[in-house]
Design a protein around this motif. Sequence first.
Motif, PDB file in Angstrom:
ATOM      1  N   SER A 250      40.888  40.640  10.934  1.00 13.78           N
ATOM      2  CA  SER A 250      41.143  42.079  10.914  1.00 13.78           C
ATOM      3  C   SER A 250      39.957  42.830  10.321  1.00 13.78           C
ATOM      4  CB  SER A 250      42.411  42.360  10.105  1.00 13.78           C
ATOM      5  OG  SER A 250      42.638  43.734  10.014  1.00 13.78           O
ATOM      6  N   THR A 253      37.168  42.846  12.875  1.00 12.26           N
ATOM      7  CA  THR A 253      37.479  43.796  13.944  1.00 12.26           C
ATOM      8  C   THR A 253      37.260  45.225  13.481  1.00 12.26           C
ATOM      9  OG1 THR A 253      39.100  42.262  14.843  1.00 12.26           O
ATOM     10  CG2 THR A 253      39.283  44.554  15.531  1.00 12.26           C
ATOM     11  N   GLU A 254      37.696  45.511  12.243  1.00 12.68           N
ATOM     12  CA  GLU A 254      37.519  46.849  11.686  1.00 12.68           C
ATOM     13  C   GLU A 254      36.025  47.206  11.606  1.00 12.68           C
ATOM     14  OE1 GLU A 254      39.437  50.266  10.161  1.00 12.68           O
ATOM     15  OE2 GLU A 254      40.397  48.384  10.720  1.00 12.68           O
ATOM     16  N   TRP A 265      43.754  50.696  13.908  1.00 13.96           N
ATOM     17  CA  TRP A 265      44.759  50.516  12.876  1.00 13.96           C
ATOM     18  C   TRP A 265      45.216  49.058  12.876  1.00 13.96           C
ATOM     19  CZ3 TRP A 265      46.358  53.720   9.081  1.00 13.96           C
ATOM     20  CH2 TRP A 265      45.946  55.045   9.159  1.00 13.96           C
ATOM     21  N   THR A 266      45.219  48.468  11.686  1.00  9.81           N
ATOM     22  CA  THR A 266      45.688  47.102  11.498  1.00  9.81           C
ATOM     23  C   THR A 266      46.807  47.097  10.472  1.00  9.81           C
ATOM     24  OG1 THR A 266      44.101  46.674   9.721  1.00  9.81           O
ATOM     25  CG2 THR A 266      43.383  46.180  11.984  1.00  9.81           C
ATOM     26  N   GLU A 267      47.454  45.963  10.332  1.00 11.59           N
ATOM     27  CA  GLU A 267      48.524  45.841   9.341  1.00 11.59           C
ATOM     28  C   GLU A 267      48.000  46.129   7.941  1.00 11.59           C
ATOM     29  OE1 GLU A 267      51.508  42.404   7.509  1.00 11.59           O
ATOM     30  OE2 GLU A 267      50.467  42.081   9.407  1.00 11.59           O
ATOM     31  N   ALA A 524      51.707  45.448  18.612  1.00  3.51           N
ATOM     32  CA  ALA A 524      50.583  45.000  17.775  1.00  3.51           C
ATOM     33  C   ALA A 524      49.530  44.374  18.676  1.00  3.51           C
ATOM     34  CB  ALA A 524      51.071  43.988  16.740  1.00  3.51           C
ATOM     35  N   GLU A 526      46.570  42.094  18.970  1.00  4.56           N
ATOM     36  CA  GLU A 526      45.961  41.037  18.168  1.00  4.56           C
ATOM     37  C   GLU A 526      44.827  40.324  18.896  1.00  4.56           C
ATOM     38  OE1 GLU A 526      49.204  38.547  17.230  1.00  4.56           O
ATOM     39  OE2 GLU A 526      50.168  39.986  15.885  1.00  4.56           O
ATOM     40  N   TYR A 747      50.727  49.995  14.601  1.00  3.74           N
ATOM     41  CA  TYR A 747      50.385  50.403  13.237  1.00  3.74           C
ATOM     42  C   TYR A 747      49.948  51.871  13.198  1.00  3.74           C
ATOM     43  CZ  TYR A 747      50.336  45.335  12.907  1.00  3.74           C
ATOM     44  OH  TYR A 747      50.682  44.012  12.978  1.00  3.74           O
TER      45      TYR A 747
END
Length: 789
Positions: A250, A253-254, A265-267, A524, A526, A747
């Motif tokens: 994550s 990726t960000e 937006w991620t968890e 989501a 992924e 998210y």
Amino acid sequence: MHLFRVRLILALIVAVTLVSVASTYFDVLAHKHTLRVELERRIKWMDMSVQPGVTGALETGDPSALPGVVELLKTHTGVLGLAVYDGQGKLLACTGPQEVLRALPYGVIQKSIQKGDVVSAFGHSGDWQWLEEAQPLHNGNALIGTLAVVADAGYIRSEGIAVWQRSFLRIVALVFFIVVVTLAMVSWFLLRPMTQVAEKLRLLRLRADQTEQPAESATEKFTIGDWKLFRPLVREVETMAESLIAARASAATEARLRDAGEHMWTEERLAVHMSDRSGSSRIFVVSNREPYVHIRQGRETVCTVPPSGLVTAIEPVLRACDGVWVASGSGDADASMVDAFDRLRVPPDDPRYTLRRVWLSAEEESQYYDGFANEGLWPLCHIAHTRPIFRAADWECYQQVNARFAAAVVEEMEGCTNPVVFAQDYHFALLPRLVKAVRPDARVAIFWHIPWPNPEAFGICPWQDELLDGLLGADLIGFHIPLHCNNFLATVDRVLESRTDREHMTVLRNRHLSTVRPYPVSVAFEGPLPELDPDPEEEAQAEQEVAFARTELLSGFGVRAESLVLGVDRMDYTKGIVERLLAIEELLEAHPWHRERMTMVQVAAPSRTRIPSYSELGLQVEETVERINLRYQTAHWKPIVLINRQLNHEEVGRWYRAADVCLVTSLHDGMNLVAKEFVAAREDEDGVLVLSKFTGAAVELRDALIVNPYDTEGVAEAVHEGLEMNREERRRRMRRMRRQVMEHNIYRWAANVLGDLRELRLEGGEGIEIHRAAPVSEHALHVADQKRA
């Protein structure tokens, strides 16, 4: 590790030595006791043998004869020494070692004379050890003397020393054996798995920069062997490894998105976002379906997570804010897992928030859920040409259940300042007003997951006024698309006395302002980001993997086909399953070259089977599949495969990745997440989505082939177009849809809804401190109605 082994060896040596020495000590005591008892028995026998001769010599009255008699008897009996005393304790004669006889305790003779009975005692002098026994001698009733028999007891000490010597060798051997075995067991059962755990964590650290690796494959490499003793530790390590891999992926990726001038937006980002902005607020989610269900499987209780995008979206928020989820307890073991207040901490492996369960009877389930919600509101809002059924008893039960859930929410909010309430779906239309009546400081939002029809259609409901008034108790009302928002505002404008502002999408009623907004729900995302210049070799390999997976999946049903058309739905009349099957029949008739080359797989999970219309639909679907298959099937092929069971996330994902065309032809749908799940699953950026224009997803996924589900010929032609579409066109369309789903994932949906709710200005409610909240009941609803009147 070396210090640990040294300490372990020393501890084992000390422990085993102490235990062995103590055991030997008691063994020696027991052995000595046995020898002494045996010696006492033997000396008694000796005493009885010597006594007649001595007594006879004393009866003659001639003491001079005693030494000879004594010497003769000693030699005859083999005793260590003998001594004869008169009635006053005076020594008359003796034989044996003088140093022993001189050391004999006089008190033994005196005690025997005084008691008139046998008295014995052990003694020692120098290297000598003996047992002395004094036997009074009588002539009739007169005491004429005392006979003392002395037996050698030195062998008892020798035997004790021998036992100690033998035990020492045994203790040394035992210590050596136990130390060796323990070290081997520790090395095999403790150090080896710990070393493996350390090695796995080291590999995890070394792979930290390899963020392009898929999370699933990376997790498999960190699976530790089956060590029964360490299974809890193994599970924790595997969970930590999965979390670390997901966190690294994550973060990478960000970073990539930030570098590209975008953001995703991620968890983790959602959790941080809500934690930073919630302040002292606590979030309370209300839904009919619970995020964790406890069911009994044999003697064990298993915790399962029902397939739900809502759980995926809301859990990060509740974890970050230590919130509360209020839901209906549906598992057969749910009641055994809660405390006295119907609460439990979840998730089970890492408790971060509270689940509050509300219990409904079978009659309430039938009337509130099956009746008013799904036989009334569901067909009313979907306009799928199924007549809605409204019963007064169902409406009464619906009000009662809403009041009970509202009471549970208010109870959980007790002592909380500025709480945030997020209600879900058409099951709780009355709840916002009930909560607001008791806690005006609460920020209340409700998201309506199904479509909102036009005012004329919604006017069929006999209790539309009450439903609308309940919804308008919320500060924020969310729908999927702007059309549903406009329909809701038009319905309110027509039915209730209120001030509707279409430009700002707000409703002012009874001095309370409700904001209406579209929030397209999503899934989501992924998978990896879409690549503009993919590697041709990787593309070819991915295509081969998809073909192999397709062949393998279909072979399980005895079918051979080159292409796969997929439908994934609940068995629901709004999904257009029968119309879809008829479109496949039309495709085979209009384009016969697809026969024996294309197979459609329809996944139709049973749903709401207690409702007659759903049972009738299931029979109709099965009959349609059977008729089409009888018409076209061959020995190794049939046009339609029906899977009428619930598939888990992994099973559905395999079908998504193997399909050439995904067919989503709902007659009316709020959003339809199957379309977005299919797009998110296609990491190979291939596949074609055929999508009904009556779904909310059609507003976002413009690169799908949009169809009218009632036009079977048009759907058939769209499927044909998808099967014949060239790879470049398929990839272009799929890449754009994947980017849309990626940037507007679940998210972001949760962040938008809760973020907007947090930014709203409450009319007089913000900052009110509530020390103790009153319970909500039907009476509260009646009082609120009277106040509004």
